[in-house]
Design an enzyme around this catalytic site. Structure first.
Site, PDB file in Angstrom:
ATOM      1  N   ARG A 261       0.849  -1.199   0.000  1.00 44.06           N
ATOM      2  CA  ARG A 261       0.000   0.000   0.000  1.00 44.06           C
ATOM      3  C   ARG A 261       0.881   1.243   0.000  1.00 44.06           C
ATOM      4  O   ARG A 261       1.851   1.324   0.748  1.00 44.06           O
ATOM      5  CB  ARG A 261      -0.914  -0.027   1.217  1.00 44.06           C
ATOM      6  CG  ARG A 261      -1.782  -1.278   1.174  1.00 44.06           C
ATOM      7  CD  ARG A 261      -2.866  -1.295   2.205  1.00 44.06           C
ATOM      8  NE  ARG A 261      -3.629  -2.542   2.034  1.00 44.06           N
ATOM      9  CZ  ARG A 261      -4.652  -2.910   2.775  1.00 44.06           C
ATOM     10  NH1 ARG A 261      -5.071  -2.119   3.745  1.00 44.06           N
ATOM     11  NH2 ARG A 261      -5.282  -4.051   2.544  1.00 44.06           N
ATOM     12  N   ARG A 276       1.253   1.160  10.331  1.00 47.09           N
ATOM     13  CA  ARG A 276       0.867   1.531   8.967  1.00 47.09           C
ATOM     14  C   ARG A 276       2.109   1.498   8.092  1.00 47.09           C
ATOM     15  O   ARG A 276       2.969   2.368   8.198  1.00 47.09           O
ATOM     16  CB  ARG A 276       0.241   2.931   8.972  1.00 47.09           C
ATOM     17  CG  ARG A 276      -0.382   3.365   7.665  1.00 47.09           C
ATOM     18  CD  ARG A 276      -1.081   4.707   7.818  1.00 47.09           C
ATOM     19  NE  ARG A 276      -2.197   4.619   8.744  1.00 47.09           N
ATOM     20  CZ  ARG A 276      -3.423   4.211   8.416  1.00 47.09           C
ATOM     21  NH1 ARG A 276      -3.700   3.914   7.167  1.00 47.09           N
ATOM     22  NH2 ARG A 276      -4.376   4.148   9.317  1.00 47.09           N
ATOM     23  N   GLU A 348      -7.882  -0.911  14.054  1.00 48.14           N
ATOM     24  CA  GLU A 348      -8.466  -1.915  13.157  1.00 48.14           C
ATOM     25  C   GLU A 348      -7.502  -3.082  12.937  1.00 48.14           C
ATOM     26  O   GLU A 348      -6.356  -2.886  12.551  1.00 48.14           O
ATOM     27  CB  GLU A 348      -8.800  -1.268  11.811  1.00 48.14           C
ATOM     28  CG  GLU A 348      -9.387  -2.255  10.822  1.00 48.14           C
ATOM     29  CD  GLU A 348      -9.547  -1.668   9.415  1.00 48.14           C
ATOM     30  OE1 GLU A 348      -9.939  -0.494   9.300  1.00 48.14           O
ATOM     31  OE2 GLU A 348      -9.253  -2.392   8.449  1.00 48.14           O
ATOM     32  N   SER A 351     -11.288  -6.557   8.884  1.00 45.29           N
ATOM     33  CA  SER A 351     -12.338  -5.834   8.182  1.00 45.29           C
ATOM     34  C   SER A 351     -12.998  -6.835   7.260  1.00 45.29           C
ATOM     35  O   SER A 351     -12.321  -7.507   6.480  1.00 45.29           O
ATOM     36  CB  SER A 351     -11.705  -4.703   7.378  1.00 45.29           C
ATOM     37  OG  SER A 351     -12.698  -3.996   6.687  1.00 45.29           O
ATOM     38  N   ARG A 387      -0.002  -6.527  11.295  1.00 43.19           N
ATOM     39  CA  ARG A 387      -0.400  -5.538  12.292  1.00 43.19           C
ATOM     40  C   ARG A 387      -0.839  -6.179  13.613  1.00 43.19           C
ATOM     41  O   ARG A 387      -0.774  -5.549  14.668  1.00 43.19           O
ATOM     42  CB  ARG A 387      -1.527  -4.665  11.728  1.00 43.19           C
ATOM     43  CG  ARG A 387      -1.892  -3.513  12.641  1.00 43.19           C
ATOM     44  CD  ARG A 387      -3.114  -2.761  12.174  1.00 43.19           C
ATOM     45  NE  ARG A 387      -2.797  -1.673  11.273  1.00 43.19           N
ATOM     46  CZ  ARG A 387      -3.721  -0.859  10.761  1.00 43.19           C
ATOM     47  NH1 ARG A 387      -5.001  -1.052  11.033  1.00 43.19           N
ATOM     48  NH2 ARG A 387      -3.360   0.113   9.949  1.00 43.19           N
TER      49      ARG A 387
END
Length: 423
Positions: A261, A276, A348, A351, A387
């Site tokens: 990402r 992140r 988070e 998801s 994560r």
RNA sequence: GGAGAGUUGACCGAGCGGCCGAAGGUGACAGUCUUGAAAACUGUUGAGGCGUAACCCGUCUCCAUGGGUUCGAAUCCCAUACUCUCCGCCA
């Protein structure tokens, strides 16, 4: 892509959908106009083309002068057909492009509003009271460095900001989490897959990732390929242009892959540690099911994610994401957020989205049913990522900087019960 | 990287510039036969638009993808992608 017939019949539903997502409802009228123009152009072309084909047959039969006369006539017609076809093609391209820009229609019950308007469905597990335990909370990076598990500096030296090395026990811990995730997924009936991380533009577009968030995605221009941000992309593409048989129930896959990402637009956010990053690993659940079973399948995904979180002994809450924060493909999205002690906030970690038939329409994934073929529904959801190490390290830290290992992970760590700092 | 062969329906496979959405076979489905099944025989069997909300029907599009030639392209030409074979290089 949403169903054009639905759009024509009940444009108000789509306008409302756009409004609830915070998108422009006027696009609906643009789509309707483009669609009408397209159909008109198509009619004209088809009429001319039918005439041309008919004349063509006469030409084939005719001889001599008669043939010459026919050829002259049909030549004119050919030019006209060509023009009409170009017009119709352009109209169709415009209509499709506009229609594709519409997001999926949120499921009934999705909260209205934007990123902050989620509804908390419930809390599970209790966050520890570190003060009462007499522990000064360390964040995941401090813990990770103490364990010699995470090396951000060398990550930056080799690859730049938001890159990292997982070293020693860090690498082992990531493998343990992902293996445990894979195991939970397999027990839930998912078939393991290791997927490509470079995909063609059609596949990336088909999953709906090239819309508003296109600048989040790495692109290899020389090869016209995209790096995936999740194996959902490859798994959705897996059955593209296929008829799938779902008579025996949903097709369930668990994909293990690296994820990339760009994190454009998140400058300054989560800059410390591995919360992140540009590259991480993930085990992703994905299933193809019948539209009428999609909501139940979605619930099943959420339950599987929760099983994993509970197995890792993490306190978390479940949120029902608001319409404005759904990706363009999702009709409903549930996130699980683990407690992040160092920042005293929720983070988070999973998801899961019900994309109904939105992706399947774009990717031409259908099932033969009585009375014809129907697009299938697709569901995706996270079962484990890099994560998760953040949540694990922080929630299971002890006063001396060591970290408790939940039982499910121990078999993957040679039986280790505690990760000890290196002195 | 170099050389060559190929890509047609669920699958295999044929295809002369017009009568080709495409022979033939396999599979699948239905029927006949049979106590039942198999075999045999007969028939049916691609997708997507549009006209219609739906059926019937009609029409257009689709033979890897994108262009081109032609009155007319699965068929001829060009480009691209993919697959396979051989050579070279290499984890």
């Amino acid at each position: 892509m949403i169903d054009l017939k639905l759009l024509r019949a009940t444009p108000d539903i789509v306008r409302e959908s756009q409004r609830s997502r915070g998108d422009d409802p006027a696009v609906v009228d643009e789509v309707l106009a483009a669609d009408a123009a397209n159909r008109a152009a198509l009619q004209e072309f088809e009429t001319a083309r039918a005439e041309q084909k008919l004349l063509g047959k006469d030409v084939a039969r005719a001889q001599g002068e008669e043939k010459q006369a026919l050829l002259a006539r049909t030549k004119e017609l050919a030019a006209r057909v060509k023009e009409l076809q170009a017009t119709a093609d352009a109209a169709s391209a415009r209509a499709v492009e506009l229609a594709r820009s519409l997001g999926n229609i949120p499921e009934a019950g999705v909260p209205a509003g934007g990123a902050d308007d989620f509804v908390v469905l419930r809390h599970e597990g209790a966050a520890r009271d570190f003060a009462a335990e007499g522990i000064t909370v360390k964040d995941h990076l401090e813990l990770g460095e103490g364990l010699q598990a995470i090396d951000m500096e060398r990550g930056a030296k080799v690859s730049g900001a938001r890159f990292y090395f997982l070293t020693g026990i860090g690498a082992r811990l990531e493998l343990a989490v992902l293996n445990a995730a894979m195991q939970v997924a397999i027990e839930a009936g998912f078939s393991p897959m290791i997927t490509p991380t470079l995909v063609r533009p059609e596949v990336m577009a088909g999953t709906g990732f090239l819309g508003k968030h296109a600048d989040e995605i790495y692109r290899l221009e020389r090869d016209d390929l995209y790096l995936v941000g999740t194996s959902e992309v490859a798994l959705a593409g897996y059955h593209s242009d296929e008829f799938v048989d779902l008579s025996a129930g949903p097709r369930r896959y668990a994909g293990w892959s690296a994820c990339y990402r760009r994190e454009a637009g998140s400058a300054g956010r989560d800059t410390r540690g591995i919360i992140r990053v540009h590259q991480f690993h993930k085990v992703e659940m994905f299933s193809y099911c019948r539209p009428e079973d999609a909501a139940a399948e979605h619930a099943r995904f959420l339950a599987t994610e929760e099983r994993m979180l509970q197995a890792l002994e993490l306190p978390y809450r479940v949120i029902d994401t608001a319409a404005g924060d759904l990706g363009s493909s999702a009709a409903r999205k549930f996130d699980c957020e683990a407690w992040l002690p160092s920042q005293e906030r929720w983070m988070e970690v999973t998801s899961t989205s019900n994309c109904t038939t939105y992706q399947a329409r774009r990717l031409a994934i259908r099932e033969r049913r009585e009375g014809g073929s129907e697009p299938v529904a697709t569901i995706n959801g996270t079962i484990g990522t890099t994560r998760w190490l953040v949540a694990l390290l922080e929630n299971h830290q002890q006063a001396d900087g060591s970290v408790h290992v939940p039982e499910v992970l121990r078999p993957y760590l040679g039986g280790l019960e505690v990760l000890e700092p290196v002195r």
